[in-house]
Scaffold this motif. Structure first.
Motif, PDB file in Angstrom:
ATOM      1  N   SER A  94       0.826  -1.215   0.000  1.00 18.94           N
ATOM      2  CA  SER A  94       0.000   0.000   0.000  1.00 18.94           C
ATOM      3  C   SER A  94       0.857   1.260   0.000  1.00 18.94           C
ATOM      4  CB  SER A  94      -0.916   0.001   1.229  1.00 18.94           C
ATOM      5  OG  SER A  94      -0.146  -0.066   2.434  1.00 18.94           O
ATOM      6  N   ASP A  96       2.608   4.595  -0.858  1.00 21.98           N
ATOM      7  CA  ASP A  96       2.454   5.769  -1.708  1.00 21.98           C
ATOM      8  C   ASP A  96       3.835   6.279  -2.109  1.00 21.98           C
ATOM      9  OD1 ASP A  96      -0.302   5.747  -1.602  1.00 21.98           O
ATOM     10  OD2 ASP A  96      -0.414   7.070   0.140  1.00 21.98           O
ATOM     11  N   PHE A 104       0.569  -1.775  -4.722  1.00 17.44           N
ATOM     12  CA  PHE A 104      -0.883  -1.912  -4.758  1.00 17.44           C
ATOM     13  C   PHE A 104      -1.278  -3.317  -4.305  1.00 17.44           C
ATOM     14  CE2 PHE A 104       0.386   1.223  -7.858  1.00 17.44           C
ATOM     15  CZ  PHE A 104      -0.548   2.231  -7.727  1.00 17.44           C
ATOM     16  N   THR A 127      -9.188   0.727  -0.528  1.00 14.46           N
ATOM     17  CA  THR A 127      -8.853   2.141  -0.605  1.00 14.46           C
ATOM     18  C   THR A 127      -9.088   2.680  -2.015  1.00 14.46           C
ATOM     19  OG1 THR A 127      -6.540   1.599  -1.101  1.00 14.46           O
ATOM     20  CG2 THR A 127      -7.087   2.067   1.200  1.00 14.46           C
ATOM     21  N   ARG A 129      -7.005   5.135  -4.634  1.00 15.76           N
ATOM     22  CA  ARG A 129      -5.693   5.731  -4.872  1.00 15.76           C
ATOM     23  C   ARG A 129      -5.753   6.725  -6.033  1.00 15.76           C
ATOM     24  NH1 ARG A 129      -2.102   1.697  -3.034  1.00 15.76           N
ATOM     25  NH2 ARG A 129      -0.396   3.230  -3.000  1.00 15.76           N
ATOM     26  N   VAL A 137       1.889   8.726  -6.534  1.00 17.84           N
ATOM     27  CA  VAL A 137       0.764   7.929  -6.056  1.00 17.84           C
ATOM     28  C   VAL A 137       0.424   8.314  -4.622  1.00 17.84           C
ATOM     29  CG1 VAL A 137      -0.095   5.588  -5.620  1.00 17.84           C
ATOM     30  CG2 VAL A 137       1.464   6.014  -7.550  1.00 17.84           C
ATOM     31  N   SER A 138      -0.875   8.524  -4.354  1.00 15.11           N
ATOM     32  CA  SER A 138      -1.323   8.844  -2.999  1.00 15.11           C
ATOM     33  C   SER A 138      -2.620   8.103  -2.712  1.00 15.11           C
ATOM     34  CB  SER A 138      -1.529  10.357  -2.830  1.00 15.11           C
ATOM     35  OG  SER A 138      -2.504  10.820  -3.752  1.00 15.11           O
ATOM     36  N   THR A 139      -2.951   7.997  -1.427  1.00 20.77           N
ATOM     37  CA  THR A 139      -4.213   7.381  -1.016  1.00 20.77           C
ATOM     38  C   THR A 139      -5.213   8.495  -0.751  1.00 20.77           C
ATOM     39  OG1 THR A 139      -3.065   5.492  -0.036  1.00 20.77           O
ATOM     40  CG2 THR A 139      -5.336   5.877   0.663  1.00 20.77           C
TER      41      THR A 139
END
Length: 433
Positions: A94, A96, A104, A127, A129, A137-139
């Motif tokens: 997970s 970022d 992922f 989640t 993303r 990449v961020s959540t």
């Protein structure tokens, strides 16, 4: 399927009749992958995928693929080159950060906005993303590895096996929250609310098929979702075997199919007559046609804006990987579907590790009939490679008799017909099957 698409010529007269259209089948070819699992980048013909389960296409024609079991986001350029956008094959997580360092867990549905931001829902992390055009990449919402049902900002919100995503007006995101039996709404800032259906810790209490507004509506494993030009959402309500429509005011109605018959044989016809067998993916074109993949029947269906349902490719209960037109094409558990600005369809066959491309078939053309010394007649059929045609003859353009069947191996195919019983004013037509 019966008579689909045809053209007519008259023997001895260089006359060509108007094409007669009963419905438009689609021709499908394999764009990338070959049925074998892998993670190879490169030219589409040699590229490999492992459970491609989500699709999104941008305005330049780049197709993005959520490669589920590879835990990566891939892309296919218009010139057929496959590359990895984010994540690393075989490494789930997970994380970022920059795309190459991001990780992922079973990415699924995707959507891309006009600015090039890519949004990904993750079934494994529960989640949502975000991947920016420069690869960060961020959540945006949810907490990795923690399923939930609550509304709220960012990590305060909870999802339970989110499935697909689309983008509405103003950049508002809509997500089908599969195991919460709901459709969630997310602002660009990450505020999550429940738009239709109802979520709670007792999630199974809110499973159902009721139409209604907002929290009064019920769903059963909603999967694919897309939005039309005026803001209506369309949802593949998989376990109900229905296609639902949600207005911008959150009014939910059943657009096609009938709840309670999710495993019935597919039936074409008006929305209330039509039946679906585990619909999965949804894509809406610029004309308001809704395209649906049926993973259980291995077919691609189309619903017009007035609710008329037809099967445009594949044959129910006949899985496979053959390229072809209409019922001649074969699919194996088609999942996600996307449509580009030109009306071409893209389908991810997750269990076959393939990406397919389809476009509307055109009516075949016939050359002027040519009489041969032995009394036979020769025609040239011009159409789509791999399509099957039935050649029929008539004396009066009313009663038609089949005289030959051919499958085109090239764009033009010569067909020899037996000597006609009566050569006067004989008409011929080619019917796309």
């Amino acid at each position: 399927m019966k008579t689909l698409l045809l053209s007519v010529v008259a023997a001895g007269l260089a006359w060509v009749g108007h094409a007669q259209l009963h419905y438009t089948p689609y021709t499908f070819v394999t764009l990338a992958g070959n049925g074998e699992a892998g993670s190879t980048d490169g030219p589409a013909a040699s590229a490999r995928f492992n459970w491609p389960i989500g699709l999104a296409i941008d305005t330049s024609g780049v197709l993005y693929v959520a490669d589920g079991l590879n835990e990566t986001i891939r892309k296919i350029t218009p010139d057929g080159i496959v590359s990895t956008v984010a994540g690393k094959a075989g490494e789930h997580g997970s994380t970022d950060g920059p795309a190459s360092a991001a990780r992922f867990s079973f990415p699924r549905g995707m959507a891309v906005d006009l600015a090039g931001n890519l949004y990904v829902v993750e079934g494994g992390n529960d989640t949502l993303r975000k991947i920016t055009p420069d690869g960060m990449v961020s959540t945006l919402a949810g907490t990795p590895g923690k399923w939930g049902w609550t509304d709220g900002l960012g990590s305060q919100a909870g999802f339970f096996a989110p499935n697909d995503i689309t983008i509405g007006e103003g950049g508002i995101l809509f997500v089908t929250d599969n195991n919460n039996f709901a459709v969630r709404r997310i602002t660009p800032e990450g505020w999550v609310t429940t738009f239709a259906g109802k979520t709670s810790v007792d999630f199974q209490l809110h499973m159902g098929s009721a139409d209604g507004t907002g929290s009064n509506a019920r769903f059963d494993q909603p999967c694919g979702i897309d939005v039309d030009a005026v803001g209506n959402l369309f949802v593949a309500d998989s376990a109900n075997g229905t296609i639902r429509r949600i207005t911008p005011d959150a009014v939910v109605t059943t657009f096609a199919g009938k709840a309670g018959q999710p495993h019935s044989d597919p039936i074409d016809g008006p929305g209330d007559v039509a039946r679906f067998k585990m619909p999965h993916g949804i894509a809406v074109d610029v004309h308001g046609n809704v395209f649906v993949t049926e993973r259980a029947s291995h077919t691609i269906r189309r619903i017009t804006p007035t609710g008329e349902v037809t099967t445009v490719a594949g044959a129910s209960g006949m899985p496979g990987g053959d390229d072809g037109t209409g019922a001649q094409a074969r699919f194996y558990h088609p999942g996600a579907i996307a449509v580009d600005k030109d009306g071409c369809l893209y389908v991810a066959e997750y269990m076959a590790h393939r990406i397919r491309k389809g476009w509307p078939a055109t009516a075949p053309k016939l050359s002027r009939p040519e009489a041969k010394p032995d009394g036979s007649v020769q025609l040239e059929v011009t159409g789509v490679v791999g399509s099957s045609y039935r050649i029929e003859a008539s004396m009066d353009l009313a009663d038609w008799v089949p005289v030959a069947v051919c499958k085109s191996t090239d764009s033009s195919t010569l067909v020899a017909l037996p000597p006609p019983a009566n050569s006067a004013n004989k008409f011929y037509r080619a019917v796309l099957e």
